[in-house]
Design a protein around this motif. Structure first.
Motif, PDB file in Angstrom:
ATOM      1  N   GLU B  32       1.754 -10.395  10.195  1.00 54.36           N
ATOM      2  CA  GLU B  32       0.601  -9.763  10.839  1.00 54.36           C
ATOM      3  C   GLU B  32       0.777  -8.237  10.889  1.00 54.36           C
ATOM      4  OE1 GLU B  32      -2.249 -10.620  11.631  1.00 54.36           O
ATOM      5  OE2 GLU B  32      -2.949  -9.183  13.130  1.00 54.36           O
ATOM      6  N   GLN B  33       2.007  -7.784  11.104  1.00 48.59           N
ATOM      7  CA  GLN B  33       2.281  -6.340  11.118  1.00 48.59           C
ATOM      8  C   GLN B  33       1.973  -5.723   9.744  1.00 48.59           C
ATOM      9  OE1 GLN B  33       6.180  -5.422  12.610  1.00 48.59           O
ATOM     10  NE2 GLN B  33       5.978  -3.232  12.190  1.00 48.59           N
ATOM     11  N   LEU B  34       2.354  -6.432   8.691  1.00 46.54           N
ATOM     12  CA  LEU B  34       2.086  -5.946   7.338  1.00 46.54           C
ATOM     13  C   LEU B  34       0.580  -5.967   7.051  1.00 46.54           C
ATOM     14  CD1 LEU B  34       5.043  -7.760   5.561  1.00 46.54           C
ATOM     15  CD2 LEU B  34       4.855  -5.301   5.960  1.00 46.54           C
ATOM     16  N   ARG B  35      -0.094  -6.987   7.542  1.00 44.68           N
ATOM     17  CA  ARG B  35      -1.552  -7.067   7.344  1.00 44.68           C
ATOM     18  C   ARG B  35      -2.250  -5.904   8.053  1.00 44.68           C
ATOM     19  NH1 ARG B  35      -6.147  -8.317   9.639  1.00 44.68           N
ATOM     20  NH2 ARG B  35      -5.192  -8.614  11.679  1.00 44.68           N
ATOM     21  N   LYS B  36      -1.803  -5.618   9.270  1.00 44.10           N
ATOM     22  CA  LYS B  36      -2.412  -4.512  10.018  1.00 44.10           C
ATOM     23  C   LYS B  36      -2.190  -3.184   9.309  1.00 44.10           C
ATOM     24  CE  LYS B  36      -2.429  -6.238  14.763  1.00 44.10           C
ATOM     25  NZ  LYS B  36      -1.636  -6.294  16.011  1.00 44.10           N
ATOM     26  N   ALA B  37      -1.023  -3.034   8.685  1.00 42.73           N
ATOM     27  CA  ALA B  37      -0.709  -1.771   8.009  1.00 42.73           C
ATOM     28  C   ALA B  37      -1.753  -1.463   6.940  1.00 42.73           C
ATOM     29  CB  ALA B  37       0.686  -1.842   7.383  1.00 42.73           C
ATOM     30  N   ILE B  38      -2.113  -2.455   6.166  1.00 37.41           N
ATOM     31  CA  ILE B  38      -3.080  -2.192   5.099  1.00 37.41           C
ATOM     32  C   ILE B  38      -4.493  -2.113   5.660  1.00 37.41           C
ATOM     33  CG2 ILE B  38      -3.498  -4.588   4.363  1.00 37.41           C
ATOM     34  CD1 ILE B  38      -3.057  -1.501   2.087  1.00 37.41           C
ATOM     35  N   GLU B  39      -4.763  -2.827   6.726  1.00 37.02           N
ATOM     36  CA  GLU B  39      -6.101  -2.738   7.318  1.00 37.02           C
ATOM     37  C   GLU B  39      -6.346  -1.336   7.870  1.00 37.02           C
ATOM     38  OE1 GLU B  39      -8.443  -4.752   6.977  1.00 37.02           O
ATOM     39  OE2 GLU B  39      -7.383  -6.503   6.233  1.00 37.02           O
ATOM     40  N   VAL B  40      -5.325  -0.749   8.493  1.00 39.21           N
ATOM     41  CA  VAL B  40      -5.460   0.599   9.044  1.00 39.21           C
ATOM     42  C   VAL B  40      -5.775   1.604   7.934  1.00 39.21           C
ATOM     43  CG1 VAL B  40      -4.125   2.493  10.077  1.00 39.21           C
ATOM     44  CG2 VAL B  40      -4.039   0.204  11.086  1.00 39.21           C
ATOM     45  N   ALA B  41      -5.132   1.411   6.791  1.00 40.42           N
ATOM     46  CA  ALA B  41      -5.264   2.388   5.706  1.00 40.42           C
ATOM     47  C   ALA B  41      -6.400   2.060   4.742  1.00 40.42           C
ATOM     48  CB  ALA B  41      -3.949   2.449   4.935  1.00 40.42           C
ATOM     49  N   SER B  42      -6.963   0.878   4.834  1.00 41.87           N
ATOM     50  CA  SER B  42      -7.883   0.406   3.801  1.00 41.87           C
ATOM     51  C   SER B  42      -9.101   1.289   3.596  1.00 41.87           C
ATOM     52  CB  SER B  42      -8.344  -1.023   4.122  1.00 41.87           C
ATOM     53  OG  SER B  42      -7.481  -1.925   3.491  1.00 41.87           O
ATOM     54  N   ALA B  43      -9.575   1.904   4.664  1.00 39.19           N
ATOM     55  CA  ALA B  43     -10.768   2.743   4.530  1.00 39.19           C
ATOM     56  C   ALA B  43     -10.528   3.910   3.589  1.00 39.19           C
ATOM     57  CB  ALA B  43     -11.189   3.248   5.903  1.00 39.19           C
ATOM     58  N   LYS B  44      -9.265   4.252   3.377  1.00 37.52           N
ATOM     59  CA  LYS B  44      -8.936   5.398   2.527  1.00 37.52           C
ATOM     60  C   LYS B  44      -8.824   5.026   1.051  1.00 37.52           C
ATOM     61  CE  LYS B  44      -6.435   7.515   6.315  1.00 37.52           C
ATOM     62  NZ  LYS B  44      -5.122   7.830   6.887  1.00 37.52           N
ATOM     63  N   VAL B  45      -8.881   3.745   0.745  1.00 39.64           N
ATOM     64  CA  VAL B  45      -8.693   3.339  -0.652  1.00 39.64           C
ATOM     65  C   VAL B  45      -9.921   3.724  -1.476  1.00 39.64           C
ATOM     66  CG1 VAL B  45      -8.327   1.404  -2.227  1.00 39.64           C
ATOM     67  CG2 VAL B  45      -7.195   1.417  -0.001  1.00 39.64           C
ATOM     68  N   ASP B  46      -9.674   4.460  -2.541  1.00 37.25           N
ATOM     69  CA  ASP B  46     -10.745   4.917  -3.434  1.00 37.25           C
ATOM     70  C   ASP B  46     -10.940   3.870  -4.537  1.00 37.25           C
ATOM     71  OD1 ASP B  46     -12.250   6.165  -5.428  1.00 37.25           O
ATOM     72  OD2 ASP B  46     -11.440   8.141  -4.945  1.00 37.25           O
ATOM     73  N   PHE B  47     -12.179   3.404  -4.687  1.00 33.20           N
ATOM     74  CA  PHE B  47     -12.493   2.384  -5.699  1.00 33.20           C
ATOM     75  C   PHE B  47     -12.047   2.820  -7.093  1.00 33.20           C
ATOM     76  CE2 PHE B  47     -15.401   0.746  -8.932  1.00 33.20           C
ATOM     77  CZ  PHE B  47     -15.363  -0.617  -8.682  1.00 33.20           C
ATOM     78  N   ASP B  48     -12.208   4.088  -7.406  1.00 37.53           N
ATOM     79  CA  ASP B  48     -11.963   4.574  -8.766  1.00 37.53           C
ATOM     80  C   ASP B  48     -10.502   4.900  -9.057  1.00 37.53           C
ATOM     81  OD1 ASP B  48     -14.620   4.504  -9.846  1.00 37.53           O
ATOM     82  OD2 ASP B  48     -15.104   6.067  -8.400  1.00 37.53           O
ATOM     83  N   ILE B  49      -9.668   4.760  -8.060  1.00 34.78           N
ATOM     84  CA  ILE B  49      -8.245   5.095  -8.241  1.00 34.78           C
ATOM     85  C   ILE B  49      -7.455   3.833  -8.583  1.00 34.78           C
ATOM     86  CG2 ILE B  49      -6.160   5.840  -6.983  1.00 34.78           C
ATOM     87  CD1 ILE B  49      -7.968   8.144  -7.593  1.00 34.78           C
ATOM     88  N   ASP B  50      -6.522   3.946  -9.532  1.00 37.06           N
ATOM     89  CA  ASP B  50      -5.614   2.828  -9.765  1.00 37.06           C
ATOM     90  C   ASP B  50      -4.183   3.261  -9.421  1.00 37.06           C
ATOM     91  OD1 ASP B  50      -4.213   3.933 -11.992  1.00 37.06           O
ATOM     92  OD2 ASP B  50      -5.870   3.360 -13.299  1.00 37.06           O
TER      93      ASP B  50
END
Lengths: 472, 67
Positions: B32-50
């Motif tokens: 759950e801690q790992l899941r929260k880590a990506i949820e916190v940052a997910s808004a910053k993920v750029d669709f066009d970036i790989d």
């Protein structure tokens, strides 16, 4: 008579080249020290005394015949037991690989061989490089050379202890979350984390391929400069290596260009710093000013770094689980309890989460660089924010206090691995328990020359790196 | 929220580790801690970036390296 086992790598290599000593004499001095001290320190899992003597004699013969000498000619080294050498065992700290013979030689060892370094044995590591305290239940307890009751840190445990104990002049480690800088710091030696992609990982056991970095632990920044000059450069066998020219790092130490500005990290890195560590770092900043650097406070974004600290294990555990899937399914009983447990969570991370964590790396790197390197050229921060813990404090414990201790060891180092930046750990004093403490300098990508030059200048006005454990 | 039932089912379907029941109860805390880590940052993920953008960033930022 000079005891060359106590001199630095560059001093020793230069003395051999100048005919002031021989490779055989240096090897004998190191083997003698190993025989006297390593029964307590347990930094080696295998010492190849006969092979070391034969290689030293061959090196001395080559010199007598006037053959060209490499920059590491005749200097004894030993390496974390995860660097493959064709036909030799590379156990990676695991019972699973206790009898595994490598089918090829790693690029790093090939380059050290070509430079004339002697490889005299395999050094203890945490099982599969997964653990910052530095011990491995598969072997006798590896101990800190400054006080055997304290941890060696890891996962390059034997590398830090063997260099700190003056058993060898330098060693390869690997750093996925702090595994060069932490053991270097607790043993009072200099540890270099190159930029991700600066040194080939080909033939180094993978822990987490997106984060793993190969680098040296040695007694001085100058030693690290010479070693990086040998190790660095693109490698067709490792597609992650960066195709950029390799500077003459050692020559750059003596450059007359203006010194880089040093920024004391304010935000994230200064949280939870023990007063003993803080005191040593205030003194280090003063010593850097005395060495001619402009040193100033630099505000870093703590929220960004907290997020990075949480994303690092997501990447590391995902890749670790992928590497260990077959053996964890069929042979988990052959893993030590703690490492088996460390791997579990990685099996329950969705691929989309892992890939998003990778997609974010470039963005976080740019954001960190904008915050940090527009204010200063290099960032100064503690390696460990706490004094070195005892073995008793970190062994066989479970629960929150134990987990907090483990997290505290790598808090300041793992974020740099996620960002892929270079850093150098430099001894800067002692805490009240008598154990060493170190700072790290963090630079822009591929700015190792500036890091090494700054560390070398610091070591010219201080002698922490010259201090030796009382056991020596 | 990651719970022990989800871990148990994921283990049966995907991971296929030989986990003891007690371990299945413990694991959700870390997962759950790992899941929260990506949820916190997910808004910053750029669709066009790989993910290779990271190597590009390393090289781009190295250009300012001097001294």
């Amino acid at each position: 008579m000079t005891d060359w086992s106590r001199a630095s790598l560059t001093e020793t290599a230069d003395a051999i080249a100048a005919g002031k000593t021989t490779a055989r004499d240096v090897v004998e001095a190191c083997l003698d020290r190993i025989s006297r001290l390593d029964g307590t320190l347990n930094s080696f899992v295998e010492v190849d005394g006969a092979g070391a003597r034969a290689a030293a004699d061959a090196a001395d013969a080559a010199q007598r015949e006037g053959r060209p000498l490499g920059p590491l000619h005749g200097v004894p080294m030993a390496h974390k037991d995860m660097y493959y050498r064709q036909g030799k065992v590379s156990a990676c700290g695991s019972r699973l690989r206790a009898d595994w013979h490598a089918p090829f030689t790693s690029t790093a060892l090939q380059r050290l061989d070509r430079a004339g370094a002697l490889d005299i044995g395999r050094l203890l590591m945490v099982e599969f490089a997964m653990g910052p305290h530095g011990y491995n239940p598969n072997y006798p307890q590896c101990r800190n050379p400054w006080n055997p009751d304290y941890i060696p840190s890891g996962s390059s445990s034997g590398s830090g202890v063997a260099v700190g104990g003056r058993l060898v002049h330098a060693a390869l480690g690997s750093d996925t979350g702090g595994s060069i800088r932490c053991p270097a710091a607790v043993s009072g030696v200099t540890g270099l984390l190159p930029t991700y992609g600066r040194v080939s990982r080909h033939g180094a056991m993978p822990m987490s391929h997106s984060l793993d970095v190969v680098g040296p632990l040695a007694r001085t920044a100058r030693d690290c400069a010479r070693l990086l000059g040998v190790l660095a450069g693109a490698d067709p066998a490792d597609a992650s290596t960066l195709a950029r020219p390799v500077p003459d790092y050692e020559a750059a130490l003596d450059a007359s260009a203006p010194l880089p500005t040093v920024g004391i990290a304010r935000g994230y890195f200064d949280a939870g710093v023990h007063p003993d560590v803080a005191r040593a770092h205030v003194q280090a900043a003063d010593d850097l000013r005395r060495a001619g650097f402009t040193v100033k406070d630099v505000a870093l974004p703590p929220d960004l770094l907290e997020e990075v600290a949480e994303l690092h294990p997501l990447v590391m555990k995902s890749e670790g689980a992928a590497n260990h899937t077959p053996t964890m399914r069929e042979q988990e009983a052959d893993y030590t309890f703690e490492v088996g447990h460390r791997l579990h969570a990685g099996f329950f991370i969705p691929a989309s989460h892992y890939i998003r964590a990778l997609k974010l790396r470039g963005q976080y790197l740019r954001a960190f660089a904008k915050a940090a390197f527009t204010q200063a050229d290099l960032i100064l921060a503690p390696v460990l924010a706490i004094p070195v813990p005892t073995i008793a404090e970190t062994t066989g414990r479970t629960g929150k206090a134990y987990l907090d201790m483990v997290v505290a060891i790598t808090r300041n180092t793992k974020v740099i691995n996620y960002l892929g930046l270079p850093a150098i750990g430099v001894p800067c004093g002692f805490t009240s328990n008598g154990l060493p403490t170190s700072f790290q300098l963090i630079g822009r990508p591929l700015q190792e020359a500036a890091l090494l030059r700054a560390a070398d200048r610091y070591q010219q006005v201080t002698d922490w790196h010259r201090r030796e454990p009382a056991t020596i | 929220m990651v719970g022990s039932e989800l871990v148990r089912r994921m283990n049966e379907g995907y991971a296929r580790l030989r986990l003891e029941a007690a371990r299945i109860e413990e694991l959700p805390i870390e997962v759950e801690q790992l899941r929260k880590a990506i949820e916190v940052a997910s808004a910053k993920v750029d669709f066009d970036i790989d993910p290779y953008d990271f190597q590009a960033a390393l090289l781009e930022l190295s250009a300012g390296a001097g001294k």
